[in-house]
Write an enzyme that holds these catalytic residues in place. Structure first.
Site, PDB file in Angstrom:
ATOM      1  CB  SER A 128       2.606  -2.274   5.281  1.00 30.97           C
ATOM      2  OG  SER A 128       2.427  -1.465   6.410  1.00 30.97           O
ATOM      3  CD  GLU A 133      -5.916   0.684   5.926  1.00 34.73           C
ATOM      4  OE1 GLU A 133      -4.732   0.435   6.104  1.00 34.73           O
ATOM      5  OE2 GLU A 133      -6.326   1.762   5.455  1.00 34.73           O
ATOM      6  CD  GLN A 151      -2.574   1.041   2.691  1.00 32.04           C
ATOM      7  OE1 GLN A 151      -2.003   0.572   3.668  1.00 32.04           O
ATOM      8  NE2 GLN A 151      -3.771   1.568   2.763  1.00 32.04           N
ATOM      9  CB  SER A 161       1.572   7.091   4.507  1.00 32.43           C
ATOM     10  OG  SER A 161       0.512   6.535   5.239  1.00 32.43           O
ATOM     11  CG  ASN A 176      -7.331   4.002  17.310  1.00 28.70           C
ATOM     12  OD1 ASN A 176      -7.354   3.594  16.151  1.00 28.70           O
ATOM     13  ND2 ASN A 176      -7.301   3.185  18.351  1.00 28.70           N
ATOM     14  CD  GLU A 177      -5.091   9.817  18.434  1.00 31.72           C
ATOM     15  OE1 GLU A 177      -4.774   9.172  17.411  1.00 31.72           O
ATOM     16  OE2 GLU A 177      -4.706   9.473  19.575  1.00 31.72           O
TER      17      GLU A 177
END
Lengths: 329, 389
Positions: free
Chosen positions: B160, B244, B125, B128, B370-371
């Site tokens: 990754s 995802e 992937q 980012s 998670n934010e």
């Protein structure tokens, strides 16, 4: 597999929700806490009409049940509206009597429970509490003592609870109704039903606390904006929702396990009880924190919900006892 | 409502269990985050594919079994319960493939999916960038139109599997003048050995090199490797992002199997008077069960015709925190042996708890932090007002 409430079950929940919303439960709760049980008994009769207590009573004794999934739905709504009284104890007593088999006691009490005529309390080993809830407002208090079932002939003075709408007293004396190993088995089953109903009540309570708090933080402004736009506030509420959302399927699975007499039912109920109880208590902490000092006042109806959270978390199975049961071999 | 599996689902479970019992390697493969382990895991993908177990939920034409979502969940439960190896093809299977099924052309599916299923082409992937993590709208890498395709330039990072993988997929800014930052993005696929691509492995927190940064200097990509319409990359990517965070990246089987292992570890050596530790073990077991049941409810909703939307953010936060709790509890149970990494001769369970712990720490960071997930939950599920982040 279809692990979702069906339309009828959802509709049942919505009907109860509407009934309780219209009934204005805060006034009922305040009266009950002050020792005036008349509004609570009137509401009890309406709940019975809607079928709530019949869910715990088999058909041959004028009931509709036992229907654990529907019972979980109903107790979710009772918790959402903070309905006072020995609701859990009454359905648990019905489960207990049902398991004792057909007899005078069963034939006397079960139809009365189903119809809402009898408000009963239960004090037993599953709760590990010496107190009967609302003994002073009940038509009978059943007491399990080892392998003996008695109906109490009185109770001690009411001990105030952290939740004023929970009136606690020690039952005493009484007539032996049944004796033997069947009492132990029936009592264990009743404790499971009580734990399940309490978990459902806690979950509903937690949902109500979250909804009220979401409403409040959308209105309340500080620094010129709604406090609900602050990330720290959002994240705390998101965590509250996550805990409640993941407790709900545990509750439904526990109800199904009870319905199908799954040997894993005890473990499933314990998992649901600890999750729902902790989620509701966390929701109460969040509600208080985000309401600020306003939330710390008794006049605000929110207090009726906040004060219930901790007792429901601990009644009919403390988190420690439930966690122990989850890991029992 | 019920939790009963059909006779066909039970038979599917039995078939999967028998196959896994016969094929799962007796000794764990080396970590797939190393060159040696990557090769071994690629071989394992081939073994899975040979008997059509690598992509059970795909149509048979592409090497799958046309399994329902429930059968897929059953397969995953059996897979992890059997202690089968981690899936080196996971990025492709769970992130790119659903996008191709939804937005790809028939030609793309026929060309790309079979080699993905067999492990012949392993995907990384590449979303980012140094300046863009969860905020994909701030991507800067560019795709510039050229004859018959596009030229990619810029830098991708924290990709990754990219150190050893064959191909990558990502978003590129194709229209720098688009009125909003999430417009003008295009979803493209490219080979990692193409001219103009430099792969620089980055050592991760666990010391393994499998993730990498990618430097792209005028890399040519033909039109046939654009997914969806040029400029619509954001919309295409969002369907992948849901996968995802949600169900298909982290099946409950993984956590239920870990909870079983954790319980065995606790029974084997726990001090019964340590109720604090007991409570944490119980909470991990309860959490794994809750996640499994929540997923069953989600699968039931999907089967009834609903789509999973912002609810996938609930999953993401829950599984990533559950994963950490499971592994932290295991390390505490192991006491002084907890810090022994995989590779240490005396490491309990070949160091899998230690390795799993380090990996679990990344959970709250990837797939949208998670934010960000909590913001999504608060705004889209609870209806709270948007505000400054």
């Amino acid at each position: 597999m279809r692990f979702l409430l069906d339309d009828e079950q959802r509709e049942f929940g919505r009907t109860l929700d509407g009934l309780l919303e219209a009934a204005g439960t805060p006034a009922v709760v305040r009266a009950w806490a002050a020792g005036d049980t008349a509004p609570g008994r009137a509401l009890w009769a309406r709940l019975a009409e809607a079928g709530v207590f019949a869910l715990a009573v088999p058909e041959q004794h004028d009931g509709l049940g036992p229907l654990p999934v529907e019972l979980a739905v109903a107790f979710g709504e009772l918790g959402r509206h903070a309905v006072p009284g020995p609701l859990v104890e009454t359905v648990a007593a019905a489960a207990l009597l049902d398991r004792l088999g057909d007899g005078d006691v069963t034939r006397t009490w079960l139809p009365q429970i189903a119809s809402g005529k009898a408000v009963v309390s239960l004090c037993g080993p599953g709760a590990s509490s010496p107190y009967a809830l609302d003994a002073d407002a009940s038509d009978a208090v059943f007491v399990i003592d080892g392998d003996t079932l008695r109906v109490a002939d009185g109770h001690g003075p009411v001990q105030p609870s952290l939740d004023p709408a929970r009136r606690l007293a020690r039952p005493h004396g009484g007539t032996v109704l049944a004796h033997g190993p069947q009492v132990i088995a029936a009592a264990a089953h009743a404790a499971d039903v009580a734990a399940l109903a309490t978990a459902a009540q806690a979950l509903g309570l937690g949902r109500a606390l979250l909804a009220r708090t979401v409403g409040y933080v959308g209105q309340r402004t500080q620094f010129g904006v709604a406090i609900g736009s602050f990330q720290s506030v959002k994240h705390r509420l998101a965590d509250t929702l996550i805990a409640l959302e993941f407790a709900e399927p545990l509750l439904h699975a526990a109800a199904l396990a009870l319905a199908t007499a799954d040997p894993a039912a005890g473990r499933e109920i314990a998992a649901a009880k600890v999750s729902a109880g902790e989620a509701a208590y966390a929701a109460a902490r969040t509600a208080l924190q985000l309401h600020g000092a306003v939330g710390y006042t008794e006049e605000l109806d929110l207090s009726l919900w906040i004060r219930k959270a901790r007792p429901l978390r601990d009644a009919w199975g403390t988190p420690a006892a439930c966690r122990d049961r989850v890991l029992a071999p | 409502m019920d939790l009963e599996f059909s006779a066909a689902e039970d038979a599917f479970r039995a078939e999967a269990r028998a196959w896994l019992a016969a094929h799962v390697p007796d000794t764990p493969l080396p970590s797939l985050e190393t060159a040696e382990g990557f090769a071994a895991h690629r071989q394992w993908e081939r073994t899975l594919f040979a008997d059509r177990w690598s992509v059970v939920s795909w149509p048979e034409d592409y090497g799958g079994r046309g399994a329902s979502i429930l059968q897929w969940l059953i397969f995953e439960e059996e897979y992890y319960a059997a202690g089968a190896p981690g899936r080196v093809s996971q990025n492709g299977i769970s992130l790119l493939a659903p996008t191709l099924f939804e937005h790809g052309t028939a030609e793309q599916r026929a060309r790309i999916l079979p080699p993905m299923a067999s492990g012949e082409a392993i995907w990384a992937q590449a979303w980012s960038e140094p300046e863009a993590g969860s905020d994909l709208a701030s991507l800067r890498s560019t795709a510039v139109r050229t004859d018959g395709g596009w030229r990619l330039s810029g830098q991708k990072t924290w990709s990754s599997r990219a150190a050893f993988a064959d191909r990558a997929f990502g978003l590129f800014r194709s229209d720098p003048d688009a009125p909003k930052p999430h417009q003008g993005l295009t979803y493209l696929m490219f080979p990692l050995d193409a001219e103009g691509v430099t792969v620089r492995p980055i050592g991760r927190l666990d010391g393994k090199p499998a993730f990498a940064e990618l430097f792209l200097d005028g890399v040519f990509v033909p039109d046939e490797d654009v997914i969806g319409e040029p400029g619509q990359g954001w919309r295409v990517a969002m369907s992948t992002a849901g996968n995802e965070r949600g169900l298909t990246l982290r099946s409950p089987g993984r956590f239920t199997a870990a909870a079983v292992r954790l319980t065995a570890l606790w029974r084997g050596q726990a001090d019964p008077s340590d109720t604090a530790l007991r409570d944490r073990v119980a909470d991990a077991v309860i959490g794994a069960r809750a996640y499994q049941l929540f997923t069953y409810a989600g699968a039931s909703r999907l089967a009834a015709g609903s789509r999973i939307g912002a609810e996938s953010s609930l999953n993401k936060v829950f599984w990533s925190e559950l994963d950490i709790a499971l592994h932290e509890t295991a390390l505490d149970l192991l006491g002084p042996y907890g810090e022994l990494a995989d590779g240490a001769q005396e490491a309990p369970s070949h160091g899998s708890w230690a390795e799993g712990h380090t990996f679990s720490l990344a959970g709250p960071l990837y797939a949208g932090t998670n934010e960000i997930q909590r913001d999504i939950i608060a705004e889209r599920l609870l209806g709270l007002p948007k505000g400054r982040r």
